[in-house]
Design a protein around this motif. Sequence first.
Motif, PDB file in Angstrom:
ATOM      1  N   THR A 128      48.177  13.425  56.562  1.00 59.17           N
ATOM      2  CA  THR A 128      48.169  13.537  55.109  1.00 59.17           C
ATOM      3  C   THR A 128      48.809  12.305  54.495  1.00 59.17           C
ATOM      4  OG1 THR A 128      48.371  15.954  55.253  1.00 59.17           O
ATOM      5  CG2 THR A 128      48.898  14.933  53.135  1.00 59.17           C
ATOM      6  N   VAL A 129      48.157  11.729  53.485  1.00 63.53           N
ATOM      7  CA  VAL A 129      48.749  10.630  52.731  1.00 63.53           C
ATOM      8  C   VAL A 129      49.948  11.187  51.962  1.00 63.53           C
ATOM      9  CG1 VAL A 129      48.365   8.945  50.890  1.00 63.53           C
ATOM     10  CG2 VAL A 129      46.517   9.490  52.496  1.00 63.53           C
ATOM     11  N   PRO A 130      51.096  10.501  51.964  1.00 65.45           N
ATOM     12  CA  PRO A 130      52.243  11.013  51.217  1.00 65.45           C
ATOM     13  C   PRO A 130      51.912  11.226  49.736  1.00 65.45           C
ATOM     14  CG  PRO A 130      52.902   9.191  52.633  1.00 65.45           C
ATOM     15  CD  PRO A 130      51.403   9.245  52.656  1.00 65.45           C
ATOM     16  N   ALA A 131      52.495  12.264  49.157  1.00 71.28           N
ATOM     17  CA  ALA A 131      52.330  12.494  47.722  1.00 71.28           C
ATOM     18  C   ALA A 131      53.050  11.393  46.955  1.00 71.28           C
ATOM     19  CB  ALA A 131      52.902  13.860  47.345  1.00 71.28           C
ATOM     20  N   ALA A 132      52.575  11.115  45.731  1.00 69.70           N
ATOM     21  CA  ALA A 132      53.216  10.109  44.889  1.00 69.70           C
ATOM     22  C   ALA A 132      54.655  10.533  44.573  1.00 69.70           C
ATOM     23  CB  ALA A 132      52.418   9.933  43.610  1.00 69.70           C
ATOM     24  N   PRO A 133      55.607   9.618  44.537  1.00 74.09           N
ATOM     25  CA  PRO A 133      55.440   8.159  44.693  1.00 74.09           C
ATOM     26  C   PRO A 133      55.578   7.678  46.131  1.00 74.09           C
ATOM     27  CG  PRO A 133      57.683   8.623  44.035  1.00 74.09           C
ATOM     28  CD  PRO A 133      56.984   9.969  44.132  1.00 74.09           C
ATOM     29  N   GLY A 134      55.616   8.617  47.101  1.00 73.01           N
ATOM     30  CA  GLY A 134      55.802   8.222  48.493  1.00 73.01           C
ATOM     31  C   GLY A 134      54.644   7.452  49.078  1.00 73.01           C
ATOM     32  N   ASN A 135      53.490   7.462  48.384  1.00 69.18           N
ATOM     33  CA  ASN A 135      52.330   6.723  48.881  1.00 69.18           C
ATOM     34  C   ASN A 135      52.384   5.245  48.503  1.00 69.18           C
ATOM     35  OD1 ASN A 135      51.861   7.352  46.089  1.00 69.18           O
ATOM     36  ND2 ASN A 135      49.711   6.772  46.381  1.00 69.18           N
ATOM     37  N   GLN A 136      53.488   4.828  47.849  1.00 66.27           N
ATOM     38  CA  GLN A 136      53.661   3.435  47.454  1.00 66.27           C
ATOM     39  C   GLN A 136      54.962   2.886  48.015  1.00 66.27           C
ATOM     40  OE1 GLN A 136      53.471   4.118  43.129  1.00 66.27           O
ATOM     41  NE2 GLN A 136      51.522   2.999  43.107  1.00 66.27           N
ATOM     42  N   ASN A 137      54.918   1.617  48.423  1.00 66.81           N
ATOM     43  CA  ASN A 137      56.122   0.911  48.883  1.00 66.81           C
ATOM     44  C   ASN A 137      56.037  -0.510  48.340  1.00 66.81           C
ATOM     45  OD1 ASN A 137      58.235  -0.355  50.202  1.00 66.81           O
ATOM     46  ND2 ASN A 137      57.826   0.611  52.185  1.00 66.81           N
ATOM     47  N   ALA A 138      57.003  -0.879  47.514  1.00 68.70           N
ATOM     48  CA  ALA A 138      56.959  -2.191  46.868  1.00 68.70           C
ATOM     49  C   ALA A 138      57.188  -3.334  47.829  1.00 68.70           C
ATOM     50  CB  ALA A 138      57.993  -2.250  45.739  1.00 68.70           C
ATOM     51  N   SER A 139      57.783  -3.062  48.984  1.00 67.73           N
ATOM     52  CA  SER A 139      58.116  -4.170  49.896  1.00 67.73           C
ATOM     53  C   SER A 139      57.971  -3.776  51.358  1.00 67.73           C
ATOM     54  CB  SER A 139      59.538  -4.652  49.635  1.00 67.73           C
ATOM     55  OG  SER A 139      60.459  -3.577  49.778  1.00 67.73           O
ATOM     56  N   GLY A 140      56.887  -3.081  51.687  1.00 71.18           N
ATOM     57  CA  GLY A 140      56.700  -2.721  53.088  1.00 71.18           C
ATOM     58  C   GLY A 140      55.587  -1.726  53.288  1.00 71.18           C
ATOM     59  N   PRO A 141      55.508  -1.135  54.473  1.00 78.76           N
ATOM     60  CA  PRO A 141      54.404  -0.228  54.809  1.00 78.76           C
ATOM     61  C   PRO A 141      54.609   1.175  54.262  1.00 78.76           C
ATOM     62  CG  PRO A 141      55.855  -0.463  56.682  1.00 78.76           C
ATOM     63  CD  PRO A 141      56.389  -1.390  55.626  1.00 78.76           C
ATOM     64  N   VAL A 142      53.533   1.930  54.268  1.00 81.72           N
ATOM     65  CA  VAL A 142      53.567   3.352  53.926  1.00 81.72           C
ATOM     66  C   VAL A 142      53.254   4.127  55.199  1.00 81.72           C
ATOM     67  CG1 VAL A 142      52.439   5.209  52.640  1.00 81.72           C
ATOM     68  CG2 VAL A 142      52.934   3.023  51.510  1.00 81.72           C
ATOM     69  N   SER A 143      54.113   5.076  55.534  1.00 75.37           N
ATOM     70  CA  SER A 143      53.965   5.818  56.784  1.00 75.37           C
ATOM     71  C   SER A 143      53.526   7.248  56.528  1.00 75.37           C
ATOM     72  CB  SER A 143      55.296   5.809  57.550  1.00 75.37           C
ATOM     73  OG  SER A 143      55.178   6.501  58.773  1.00 75.37           O
ATOM     74  N   SER A 144      52.663   7.752  57.409  1.00 74.17           N
ATOM     75  CA  SER A 144      52.180   9.132  57.317  1.00 74.17           C
ATOM     76  C   SER A 144      52.334   9.803  58.676  1.00 74.17           C
ATOM     77  CB  SER A 144      50.706   9.181  56.915  1.00 74.17           C
ATOM     78  OG  SER A 144      50.470   8.534  55.686  1.00 74.17           O
ATOM     79  N   PRO A 145      52.858  11.029  58.725  1.00 71.31           N
ATOM     80  CA  PRO A 145      52.858  11.760  59.989  1.00 71.31           C
ATOM     81  C   PRO A 145      51.434  12.148  60.353  1.00 71.31           C
ATOM     82  CG  PRO A 145      53.594  13.172  58.216  1.00 71.31           C
ATOM     83  CD  PRO A 145      53.444  11.809  57.618  1.00 71.31           C
ATOM     84  N   ILE A 146      51.121  12.150  61.638  1.00 74.17           N
ATOM     85  CA  ILE A 146      49.808  12.569  62.107  1.00 74.17           C
ATOM     86  C   ILE A 146      49.984  13.552  63.257  1.00 74.17           C
ATOM     87  CG2 ILE A 146      48.598  10.473  61.393  1.00 74.17           C
ATOM     88  CD1 ILE A 146      48.724   9.524  64.322  1.00 74.17           C
ATOM     89  N   SER A 147      48.964  14.351  63.494  1.00 70.97           N
ATOM     90  CA  SER A 147      49.003  15.256  64.636  1.00 70.97           C
ATOM     91  C   SER A 147      48.839  14.447  65.919  1.00 70.97           C
ATOM     92  CB  SER A 147      47.885  16.290  64.526  1.00 70.97           C
ATOM     93  OG  SER A 147      46.615  15.660  64.614  1.00 70.97           O
ATOM     94  N   PRO A 148      49.418  14.903  67.015  1.00 75.89           N
ATOM     95  CA  PRO A 148      49.193  14.201  68.280  1.00 75.89           C
ATOM     96  C   PRO A 148      47.692  14.111  68.556  1.00 75.89           C
ATOM     97  CG  PRO A 148      50.929  15.830  68.545  1.00 75.89           C
ATOM     98  CD  PRO A 148      50.307  16.073  67.195  1.00 75.89           C
TER      99      PRO A 148
END
Length: 216
Positions: free
Chosen positions: A72-92
Motif C-alpha cells: 500500500t502506498v502511504p497515506a498523505a502526507p507519508g507518500n511524500q518526502n522532501a529529501s529522500g525516498p518513500v517507503s512502503s511495507p509489502i507482503s513477503p
Amino acid sequence: MSRTRTALALGLAAAGALSVASVTATAAPAPLAGSTTVTPAGHSFKATLSGKATLKAGSVTVTCTVSVSTGTVPAAPGNQNASGPVSSPISPPTYSSCTSSIPGVTPTVTTSGSWSVSMQNGSPITATMTVPVGGLVVHTTGLATCTVTAAPTAPANVAGTWANGAPPSLTFTNASVPVTVTGGFGCPTSATSSVFNAVYKVTDTTDPAQQITVGP
C-alpha cells in the motif's frame, strides 16, 4: 642519506599522503537526495512477476515463473518526502513453479517477515527492496539437499529501478543478495552472495484505472 633515513622519509611521505587523502575523502559531503512523491496516496497495489525470476548462488540457479507481492502506498502526507525516498511495507513475495539448474534437484522457496520497498525519484528512479533477516529461504531436495538463506545475519537491501508506465515496472538486474548455503554434496556452500534478476509489473488494486506513479 642513509638507507634507514631514506626509509623513514619515504614512510613519513606516505603517511602524509594518506592523511591528505583522508581529509579529501571526508571533506566532500554526499549529495542530498531529491524529493519523492508516490501517488495515488493510500492506494493498494499488486506486483506480479513478468517472465521469470532467477536466484543464482555459486553454480546453482533457481528459476521461478510465478511471484506476487502486495502493498500500500502511504497515506498523505507519508507518500511524500522532501529529501529522500518513500517507503512502503509489502507482503513477503511468494515464489512458485520453481526449477533448478541441477537435474534431479527440486527447489522450494519460502518467505517470511517484514518486507518493504522504497522509491527514490531521479534519473533513473531507484527502488530498494529490503529483505528481513532470514526472510527468504531456498530448500532443495533430490540429488542435492541444500538450504540457501538470504539476509542471514542482517536485513539486506536489494537494489533495483522503477519505471513509470501503464503498468509501471519494478526491475532487479544482477542485484546482489547476501546468503549462506548449507548442505552436502552438490551444494555451493562456499557462496556468500547470490545474484537476483526479476521484473515485476505493478497494478493499482484500489482503482485499476489509475497507475502507481513515482515523481518529485
